[in-house]
Design an enzyme around this catalytic site. Structure first.
Site, PDB file in Angstrom:
ATOM      1  N   SER A  38       0.829  -1.206   0.000  1.00 37.41           N
ATOM      2  CA  SER A  38       0.000   0.000   0.000  1.00 37.41           C
ATOM      3  C   SER A  38       0.861   1.254   0.000  1.00 37.41           C
ATOM      4  CB  SER A  38      -0.946   0.003   1.203  1.00 37.41           C
ATOM      5  OG  SER A  38      -0.244   0.227   2.403  1.00 37.41           O
ATOM      6  N   GLU A  39       1.930   1.254   0.781  1.00 39.66           N
ATOM      7  CA  GLU A  39       2.766   2.448   0.860  1.00 39.66           C
ATOM      8  C   GLU A  39       3.468   2.748  -0.463  1.00 39.66           C
ATOM      9  OE1 GLU A  39       2.987   4.765   3.292  1.00 39.66           O
ATOM     10  OE2 GLU A  39       1.288   3.641   4.051  1.00 39.66           O
TER      11      GLU A  39
END
Length: 277
Positions: A38-39
């Site tokens: 996600s990051e």
DNA sequence: TTCCCGCTGA
DNA sequence: TCAGCTGGAA
């Protein structure tokens, strides 16, 4: 910094978060691999768009091993539409390194993480913050803007000095909530447009750049009755990529004609990003 | 045109 | 330190 001032700032942000927190799929997990994915997806990419792709990605590559053993083609295919697709390639390489060096377990130490491709100063900190609630400060443009505006800091403050401030105002033990709160506050209450605070990096739009061609050609396509946007969309209806990418493909053709393939490859980069390849 | 939860090679 | 990279929405 004044203790009372810091505490009131913390209360303000955390109370806002309590009332207005946004719900995202990556906030439902503490799995370090999922957080890493996600990051990386969120680097320079709007959260809402990532929210659509992130669950599909985890369905296809549920863990590091699956991602590491997938082909680059599969990975980039799943990445399509997210943009900066060199990030997808780097994430793929990072997964392979995690399998080789860390026995398939994504590390939580920023010093280890930053060694992985695609993981820089911000992401190496944000992963342990969101996955492990580590008492570390991670400052992206969004949080930077909030800190500068709310704490009346000069816009010229260096990243290093700002990081020191961020560490100082971090409420110990609540790192994850705190960073989510700053993100939400920045995105919902203090957008860049509203504050006028400039981001760290600006888009490159010099004449002849990929982006420049993209907008120029798009204008022409829209003006030309022969080749309307609708016509392009219809013509490439079964193309797996988005319309923006389709236009980019046309742009590349135009660039090849004008500058020759060598220069085009140098400008655009075979895999994009990182100042070419 | 500008901005969005940046990183990379030079 | 800095240019360059994607796609889309505001």
């Amino acid at each position: 910094m004044n203790v009372t001032f810091v505490e009131s700032f913390q209360s303000k942000i955390l109370e806002f978060y309590q009332q207005n927190r946004r719900s995202f799929p990556w906030r439902m997990t503490t799995d370090r691999y999922a957080i890493m994915v996600s990051e990386v997806m969120l680097q320079q990419t709007q959260a809402d768009r990532v929210a659509r792709r992130f669950p599909l990605w985890l369905e296809r590559f549920p863990d590091v091993q699956t991602l590491a053993s997938a082909s680059l083609r599969e990975v980039l295919d799943a990445w399509s539409g997210l943009g900066y697709n060199s990030r997808g390639q780097r994430l793929h390489r990072a997964a392979a390194m995690v399998v080789e060096q860390f026995d398939g377990c994504v590390p939580s130490d920023p010093a280890r993480l930053i060694e992985l491709p695609g993981i820089g100063a911000y992401t190496s900190r944000s992963i342990p913050v969101f996955a492990d609630n580590l008492d570390l400060a991670a400052v992206d443009t969004n949080i930077r803007r909030v800190l500068i505006h709310e704490l009346n800091l000069p816009e010229s403050i260096t990243p290093k000095a700002l990081l020191a401030v961020a560490e100082e105002v971090l409420p110990k033990g609540r790192s994850r909530d705190w960073h989510n709160a700053l993100m939400d506050y920045g995105a919902m209450e203090l957008t860049g447009r509203k504050t006028g605070i400039a981001p760290l990096t600006r888009q490159s739009t010099f004449k002849g750049s990929r982006r420049w061609y993209r907008s120029a050609l798009l204008r022409e396509l829209l003006k030309s009755g022969e080749l309307s946007r609708e016509a392009v969309e219809e013509r490439y209806a079964d193309c797996p990529y988005g319309i923006g990418t389709i236009v980019d493909m046309l742009v590349e053709e135009a660039m090849i004609e004008e500058y020759g393939e060598q220069r085009m490859l140098r400008i655009a980069g075979e895999s994009g990003g990182g100042g070419g390849k």
